[in-house]
Design an enzyme around this catalytic site. Structure first.
Site, PDB file in Angstrom:
ATOM      1  N   HIS A  69      -7.609   0.850  -6.234  1.00 54.19           N
ATOM      2  CA  HIS A  69      -7.801  -0.264  -5.058  1.00 54.19           C
ATOM      3  C   HIS A  69      -8.565  -0.682  -5.728  1.00 54.19           C
ATOM      4  O   HIS A  69      -8.976  -1.365  -5.139  1.00 54.19           O
ATOM      5  CB  HIS A  69      -8.437   0.592  -4.086  1.00 54.19           C
TER       6      HIS A  69
ATOM      7  N   CYS B 119     -16.339   1.613   0.790  1.00 56.98           N
ATOM      8  CA  CYS B 119     -14.750   0.976   1.710  1.00 56.98           C
ATOM      9  C   CYS B 119     -14.406   1.054   3.407  1.00 56.98           C
ATOM     10  O   CYS B 119     -13.705   0.465   3.192  1.00 56.98           O
ATOM     11  CB  CYS B 119     -13.996   1.598   0.633  1.00 56.98           C
TER      12      CYS B 119
ATOM     13  N   ARG C  29     -13.786  -8.560   2.872  1.00 59.80           N
ATOM     14  CA  ARG C  29     -12.037  -8.399   2.507  1.00 59.80           C
ATOM     15  C   ARG C  29     -11.650  -9.297   2.675  1.00 59.80           C
ATOM     16  O   ARG C  29     -11.137  -9.909   2.025  1.00 59.80           O
ATOM     17  CB  ARG C  29     -11.282  -6.786   3.122  1.00 59.80           C
TER      18      ARG C  29
ATOM     19  N   ARG D 234       0.817  -0.637  -0.106  1.00 59.68           N
ATOM     20  CA  ARG D 234      -0.248   0.365   0.307  1.00 59.68           C
ATOM     21  C   ARG D 234       0.898   1.208   0.331  1.00 59.68           C
ATOM     22  O   ARG D 234       1.327   1.316   1.229  1.00 59.68           O
ATOM     23  CB  ARG D 234      -1.011   0.545   1.385  1.00 59.68           C
TER      24      ARG D 234
HETATM   25  N1  NVA Z   1     -10.036   7.041  -0.810  1.00 56.87           N
HETATM   26  C1  NVA Z   1      -9.212   6.367   0.242  1.00 56.87           C
HETATM   27  C2  NVA Z   1      -9.795   5.225   0.264  1.00 56.87           C
HETATM   28  C3  NVA Z   1      -9.597   4.587   1.679  1.00 56.87           C
HETATM   29  C4  NVA Z   1      -9.025   2.605   1.488  1.00 56.87           C
HETATM   30  C5  NVA Z   1      -8.118   7.180   0.298  1.00 56.87           C
HETATM   31  O1  NVA Z   1      -7.667   6.459  -0.626  1.00 56.87           O
HETATM   32  O2  NVA Z   1      -7.906   7.762   1.292  1.00 56.87           O
HETATM   33  N1   CP Z   2     -11.296   0.055   3.089  1.00 49.36           N
HETATM   34  C1   CP Z   2      -9.956  -0.423   3.284  1.00 49.36           C
HETATM   35  O1   CP Z   2      -8.872  -0.156   2.866  1.00 49.36           O
HETATM   36  O2   CP Z   2      -9.546   0.437   4.582  1.00 49.36           O
HETATM   37  P1   CP Z   2      -8.004   0.358   5.068  1.00 49.36           P
HETATM   38  O3   CP Z   2      -8.035   1.990   4.882  1.00 49.36           O
HETATM   39  O4   CP Z   2      -8.230   0.218   6.789  1.00 49.36           O
HETATM   40  O5   CP Z   2      -7.214  -1.204   4.736  1.00 49.36           O
END
Ligand code: NVA
Ligand code: CP
Length: 303
Positions: free
Chosen positions: A129, A257, A285, A102
């Site tokens: 994502h 999400c 998930r 990530r």
């Molecule tokens: N769009 C958000 C999704 C978090 C799971 C982010 O990138 O922070």
């Molecule tokens: N939805 C999601 O990816 O959550 P986190 O940022 O908690 O991993």
């Protein structure tokens, strides 16, 4: 060897098979039948951004599959001290069976994959994502069957989640209507790649009209914290609330999400209401990514 950097790395048939397998293994587990095809396998998990769901689901998933997961953060590895991602990829992939990452720029993930000897999974980048979409689609399949031909409304920011919804529309064959404030539309080439199936709407109400699924996400993603205040003003008309949901079909579902900001992109009434499936979506998930891990990491490679 295959990577999962985008939903487009798998065909629609492969994604449907993954979801069917995930549902089967989830049911088996609920009935007391463990499934451990990854005994002895190790997943390295690089997190350069925060996470609750992604970290817990991958770590719990590897454990349930009989393997192990190793958490790496930039603060206590050389990733945060300037060691090139190419060099990190060579070293880490010589010792583990898979790498989850990530991070910010998507190019960091593609570079990691290019130099890795083992499968790489995109656990979120600024661009995409895809793991979240596995869970979202699995949740729809559990509750409604195939999503082919359905209408999905995306309301809010044209961000990484929105981009992955465009890819999902391409692979699963649903129509996607996107309502974003001016200047916050999704990437133009990604939008164009969706063809007629993916349309920009003039307003959130128009996007939601007769939709089967309404989806939103935070107004300021990770890395955009400084813009939070300014975005709250720009996005104020793009809240998913009772009025917006009233435009959708009667049996429409709501997904997010998470994490969610009640009172910003979605009201508490909708998020905690009867059409919201966000907790099932979050749990999935775990199940969807277990199927992904099995496909990518198991010796047979076949689900
Ligand atoms: N769009 C958000 C999704 C978090 C799971 C982010 O990138 O922070
Ligand atoms: N939805 C999601 O990816 O959550 P986190 O940022 O908690 O991993």
């Amino acid at each position: 060897m295959r990577h999962f950097l985008s939903l487009l790395d798998f065909t629609g048939d492969e994604l449907r098979a993954l979801i069917a397998h995930a549902i089967g293994v989830k049911t088996g587990l609920q009935q007391g039948r463990p499934h451990q095809p990854l005994t002895g396998k190790l997943l390295a998990m690089i997190f350069e951004k925060s996470s609750t769901r992604t970290r817990v689901s991958f770590e719990a998933g590897m454990h349930q599959l009989g393997g192990h997961a190793m958490f790496l953060s930039p603060r206590d590895s050389h990733l945060g001290r300037g060691e090139p991602i190419e060099d990190s990829a060579r070293v880490i992939s010589s010792m583990v069976d898979g790498i989850l990452i990530r991070t910010f720029g998507h190019d960091r993930i593609t570079t990691l994959a290019e130099h890795s000897r083992v499968p790489v999974i995109n656990g979120l980048s600024d661009l995409l994502h895809p793991c979240q979409l596995l869970a979202d689609m699995m949740t729809w399949f559990e509750l409604r069957g195939d999503i082919d031909g359905a209408t999905v409304a995306w309301i809010g920011d044209g961000n990484n989640m929105c981009h992955s919804y465009i890819n999902a529309a391409i692979r699963f064959g649903f129509s996607l209507r996107i309502a974003c404030p001016a200047g916050h539309s999704p990437d133009a080439s990604l939008l164009a790649s969706g063809g007629e199936r993916v349309q920009l709407s003039a307003s959130p109400a128009e996007a939601a009209t007769a939709a089967d699924l309404v989806v939103t996400d935070v107004w300021a993603s990770m890395g955009q914290e400084d813009e939070q205040q300014q975005r709250s003003e720009i996005f104020s008309e793009f809240q998913v609330n009772r009025e917006i949901m009233a435009h959708a079909n009667r049996d429409a579902l709501f997904m997010h999400c998470l994490p969610a900001h009640r009172g910003e992109e979605v009201t508490a009434e909708v998020l905690d209401g009867p059409r919201s499936v966000v907790w099932q979506e979050a749990e999935n998930r775990l199940h969807a990514q277990k199927a992904l891990l099995e496909i990518l990491l198991s010796d047979s490679g076949v689900v």
